[in-house]
Design an enzyme around this catalytic site. Structure first.
Site, PDB file in Angstrom:
ATOM      1  N   GLY A   7       0.878  -1.212  -0.100  1.00  0.00           N
ATOM      2  CA  GLY A   7      -0.037  -0.029   0.082  1.00  0.00           C
ATOM      3  C   GLY A   7       0.721   1.280   0.060  1.00  0.00           C
ATOM      4  O   GLY A   7       2.157   1.188  -0.148  1.00  0.00           O
ATOM      5  N   GLY A  73      -7.778 -12.386  17.757  1.00  0.00           N
ATOM      6  CA  GLY A  73      -7.446 -12.240  19.180  1.00  0.00           C
ATOM      7  C   GLY A  73      -7.845 -10.729  19.836  1.00  0.00           C
ATOM      8  O   GLY A  73      -8.315 -10.612  20.740  1.00  0.00           O
ATOM      9  N   TYR A 116      -1.825 -17.628  -1.679  1.00  0.00           N
ATOM     10  CA  TYR A 116      -2.890 -16.752  -1.326  1.00  0.00           C
ATOM     11  C   TYR A 116      -4.164 -17.607  -1.035  1.00  0.00           C
ATOM     12  O   TYR A 116      -4.731 -17.376  -0.107  1.00  0.00           O
ATOM     13  CB  TYR A 116      -3.111 -16.023  -2.618  1.00  0.00           C
ATOM     14  CG  TYR A 116      -4.182 -14.921  -2.273  1.00  0.00           C
ATOM     15  CD1 TYR A 116      -4.227 -13.812  -1.226  1.00  0.00           C
ATOM     16  CD2 TYR A 116      -5.205 -14.791  -3.043  1.00  0.00           C
ATOM     17  CE1 TYR A 116      -5.279 -12.966  -1.229  1.00  0.00           C
ATOM     18  CE2 TYR A 116      -6.266 -13.524  -3.075  1.00  0.00           C
ATOM     19  CZ  TYR A 116      -5.905 -12.719  -2.016  1.00  0.00           C
ATOM     20  OH  TYR A 116      -7.048 -11.922  -1.918  1.00  0.00           O
ATOM     21  N   LYS A 120      -6.080 -17.748   2.598  1.00  0.00           N
ATOM     22  CA  LYS A 120      -7.533 -17.331   2.964  1.00  0.00           C
ATOM     23  C   LYS A 120      -8.200 -18.402   3.498  1.00  0.00           C
ATOM     24  O   LYS A 120      -9.339 -18.117   4.037  1.00  0.00           O
ATOM     25  CB  LYS A 120      -7.799 -16.570   1.460  1.00  0.00           C
ATOM     26  CG  LYS A 120      -7.358 -15.194   1.338  1.00  0.00           C
ATOM     27  CD  LYS A 120      -7.601 -14.415   2.488  1.00  0.00           C
ATOM     28  CE  LYS A 120      -7.026 -12.761   1.914  1.00  0.00           C
ATOM     29  NZ  LYS A 120      -7.221 -11.861   3.051  1.00  0.00           N
ATOM     30  N   TYR A 130     -13.149 -19.636  15.861  1.00  0.00           N
ATOM     31  CA  TYR A 130     -13.398 -18.505  16.935  1.00  0.00           C
ATOM     32  C   TYR A 130     -14.723 -18.368  16.834  1.00  0.00           C
ATOM     33  O   TYR A 130     -15.425 -18.146  18.006  1.00  0.00           O
ATOM     34  CB  TYR A 130     -12.618 -17.286  16.481  1.00  0.00           C
ATOM     35  CG  TYR A 130     -11.370 -17.030  17.126  1.00  0.00           C
ATOM     36  CD1 TYR A 130     -10.269 -17.933  16.493  1.00  0.00           C
ATOM     37  CD2 TYR A 130     -10.930 -16.203  18.008  1.00  0.00           C
ATOM     38  CE1 TYR A 130      -9.033 -17.695  16.978  1.00  0.00           C
ATOM     39  CE2 TYR A 130      -9.791 -15.915  18.588  1.00  0.00           C
ATOM     40  CZ  TYR A 130      -8.853 -16.876  18.305  1.00  0.00           C
ATOM     41  OH  TYR A 130      -7.619 -16.882  18.801  1.00  0.00           O
ATOM     42  N   ARG A 157      -2.240  -6.275 -11.735  1.00  0.00           N
ATOM     43  CA  ARG A 157      -3.503  -6.705 -12.147  1.00  0.00           C
ATOM     44  C   ARG A 157      -4.012  -6.194 -13.413  1.00  0.00           C
ATOM     45  O   ARG A 157      -3.471  -5.121 -13.884  1.00  0.00           O
ATOM     46  CB  ARG A 157      -4.587  -6.730 -10.932  1.00  0.00           C
ATOM     47  CG  ARG A 157      -4.354  -7.424  -9.840  1.00  0.00           C
ATOM     48  CD  ARG A 157      -5.508  -7.252  -8.503  1.00  0.00           C
ATOM     49  NE  ARG A 157      -4.997  -6.152  -7.973  1.00  0.00           N
ATOM     50  CZ  ARG A 157      -5.921  -6.115  -6.579  1.00  0.00           C
ATOM     51  NH1 ARG A 157      -6.653  -6.860  -6.236  1.00  0.00           N
ATOM     52  NH2 ARG A 157      -5.275  -5.216  -5.922  1.00  0.00           N
TER      53      ARG A 157
HETATM   54  N1  UDP Z   1      -4.155 -10.687 -17.387  1.00  0.00           N
HETATM   55  C1  UDP Z   1      -3.760 -10.269 -18.743  1.00  0.00           C
HETATM   56  N2  UDP Z   1      -2.956  -9.255 -18.970  1.00  0.00           N
HETATM   57  C2  UDP Z   1      -2.315  -8.417 -17.885  1.00  0.00           C
HETATM   58  C3  UDP Z   1      -3.015  -8.725 -16.578  1.00  0.00           C
HETATM   59  C4  UDP Z   1      -3.707  -9.862 -16.288  1.00  0.00           C
HETATM   60  O1  UDP Z   1      -4.301 -10.979 -19.684  1.00  0.00           O
HETATM   61  O2  UDP Z   1      -1.702  -7.557 -18.357  1.00  0.00           O
HETATM   62  C5  UDP Z   1      -5.028 -11.575 -17.130  1.00  0.00           C
HETATM   63  C6  UDP Z   1      -4.695 -12.748 -15.966  1.00  0.00           C
HETATM   64  O3  UDP Z   1      -4.047 -13.749 -16.858  1.00  0.00           O
HETATM   65  C7  UDP Z   1      -6.132 -13.454 -15.495  1.00  0.00           C
HETATM   66  C8  UDP Z   1      -7.045 -11.913 -15.584  1.00  0.00           C
HETATM   67  O4  UDP Z   1      -6.439 -11.151 -16.748  1.00  0.00           O
HETATM   68  O5  UDP Z   1      -6.550 -14.348 -16.414  1.00  0.00           O
HETATM   69  C9  UDP Z   1      -7.020 -11.355 -14.315  1.00  0.00           C
HETATM   70  O6  UDP Z   1      -5.791 -11.320 -13.905  1.00  0.00           O
HETATM   71  P1  UDP Z   1      -5.672 -10.191 -12.380  1.00  0.00           P
HETATM   72  O7  UDP Z   1      -4.147 -10.241 -12.316  1.00  0.00           O
HETATM   73  O8  UDP Z   1      -6.418  -8.999 -12.756  1.00  0.00           O
HETATM   74  O9  UDP Z   1      -6.263 -11.302 -11.211  1.00  0.00           O
HETATM   75  P2  UDP Z   1      -6.912 -12.643 -10.910  1.00  0.00           P
HETATM   76  O10 UDP Z   1      -8.455 -12.271 -11.253  1.00  0.00           O
HETATM   77  O11 UDP Z   1      -6.288 -13.512 -11.852  1.00  0.00           O
HETATM   78  O12 UDP Z   1      -6.709 -12.837  -9.439  1.00  0.00           O
END
Ligand code: UDP
Length: 281
Positions: A7, A73, A116, A120, A130, A157
Site C-alpha cells: 500500500g 484475538g 494466497y 485465505k 473463533y 492486475r
Molecule cells: N491478465 C492479462 N494481462 C495482464 C494482466 C492480467 O491478460 O496484463 C489476465 C490474467 O492472466 C487473468 C486475468 O487477466 O486471467 C485477471 O488477472 P488479475 O491479475 O487481474 O487477477 P486474478 O483475477 O487472476 O486474480
C-alpha cells in the site's frame, strides 16, 4: 493499520488530520496492541494481486495465518465484531460455475497461487473456529475481482495494467488466449456490500461481486474503446499456473440476506477509474 508492504500513504492522505482517523504503521503478523474500546475489526490485510503474492509468498501465508490469528484475538479481547476479507480465490480454478458459497473449490495449494488461496482458506477456517468456540461475532466476505481509483498502477492486475498501457498508447498485454473470464465489480459496490454484511447478523461466508462476466479479450477491447487507444492488443505473456479459466459469483446469498446487488455498470466504473489513472500517470 498497515505495514504498507503493498500500500501507500498517498491513498489515505485525504484522511490525515481528520479527528476520527488514526493510522498505525504495524505488521499484524506481530501482536496487535490498541488502546481503548473497539467496535469492529475489519481484517483486510494481505497482498491481493497475483504479481504481489508471487513476490511475497511467505508474507502472504503469514498474514493469512498469523495476522488473522492476531486480528481475531484483538476482536475477541475487545468484544468487537470481526469481518474477514476473503476472496474468490478460495474456489481456485472452479469446476462449478457460477460459484456458490457452498462450493468447496478446486485449489492447487502447492501451486504458485496456493500461497494466497490456502492462506485465505485457513483464515476462513480460523474465523469459523473463533465463531464456534469463542462465540466471536464474525463475518466473512468473499471478494471477487474489484477495481477502482487508488489501485496501484504497477500492481500487475489486469485493470491497472490495461488502463496504464492504454493511456500510454501501448498495446494491451493479454496473457494466454484471452478466453479466460472475470466479472469486474466497482469498488463502491464492494464497500456497500461490506458495510451491509457488518451490520447484518450473518456468520457464513458471503460472495460480493458482480455477475457481469466477460472474457479478457472483450475487456481489453472495452478499455481501448473507452480510452481511444490506438495501440491495439498483443498476446504476450503466460498465464500463471492455476489462473482460473472462469470466474463469476453466485450472489443469491448477498441479494437475499443483505438486500444487496451491484449498481455501477462496468463502463461507468471504468470511466471513473480511467480519470483517476490519467491524473497519476
Ligand atoms: N491478465 C492479462 N494481462 C495482464 C494482466 C492480467 O491478460 O496484463 C489476465 C490474467 O492472466 C487473468 C486475468 O487477466 O486471467 C485477471 O488477472 P488479475 O491479475 O487481474 O487477477 P486474478 O483475477 O487472476 O486474480
Amino acid at each position: 493499520m498497515d505495514n504498507l508492504i503493498t500500500g501507500t500513504m498517498r491513498n489515505i492522505a485525504h484522511l490525515q488530520g481528520h479527528p476520527r482517523f488514526t493510522f498505525i504503521h504495524h505488521n499484524i503478523v506481530h501482536y496487535i496492541s490498541v488502546d481503548g474500546a473497539i467496535n469492529a475489526v475489519l481484517h483486510f490485510a494481505s497482498p491481493a494481486s497475483p504479481i504481489d503474492y508471487l513476490k511475497l509468498p511467505i508474507q502472504t501465508l503469514k498474514v493469512g495465518a498469523l495476522g488473522t490469528h492476531n486480528a481475531l484475538g484483538l476482536a475477541r479481547g475487545k468484544g468487537a465484531k470481526f469481518i474477514l476479507a476473503s476472496t474468490s480465490e478460495v474456489y481456485g480454478d472452479p469446476l462449478e460455475h457460477p460459484q456458490r458459497e457452498e462450493y468447496v473449490g478446486n485449489v492447487d495449494f502447492i501451486g504458485p497461487r496456493g500461497v494466497y488461496d490456502e492462506a485465505k482458506r485457513y483464515a476462513e477456517a480460523l474465523t469459523m473456529a473463533y465463531h464456534r468456540s469463542h462465540n466471536l461475532d464474525s463475518r466473512i466476505v468473499r471478494i471477487f475481482n474489484t477495481y477502482g481509483p487508488r489501485m496501484r498502477l504497477d500492481d500487475g492486475r489486469v485493470v491497472p495494467n490495461f488502463i496504464g498501457q492504454a493511456l500510454r498508447g501501448e498495446a494491451l498485454t493479454i496473457y494466454g488466449d484471452g478466453t479466460q473470464t472475470r466479472s469486474f465489480q466497482y469498488i463502491d459496490d464492494l464497500v456497500e456490500g461490506v458495510v451491509r454484511l457488518l451490520e447484518s447478523d450473518y456468520h457464513q461466508p458471503v460472495n460480493i461481486g458482480t455477475t457481469e462476466e466477460m472474457n479478457i479479450l472483450e475487456f481489453a477491447q472495452i478499455i481501448n474503446e473507452l480510452t481511444g487507444n490506438k495501440g491495439g492488443i498483443i498476446f504476450q505473456g503466460e498465464r500463471i499456473k492455476g489462473d482460473p479459466q472462469t470466474r463469476q459469483p453466485d450472489i443469491t446469498r448477498a441479494r437475499t440476506i443483505l438486500n444487496w446487488e451491484p449498481k455501477v455498470p462496468l463502463r461507468a466504473g471504468v470511466q471513473r477509474t480511467i480519470e483517476y489513472f490519467r491524473n497519476v500517470i
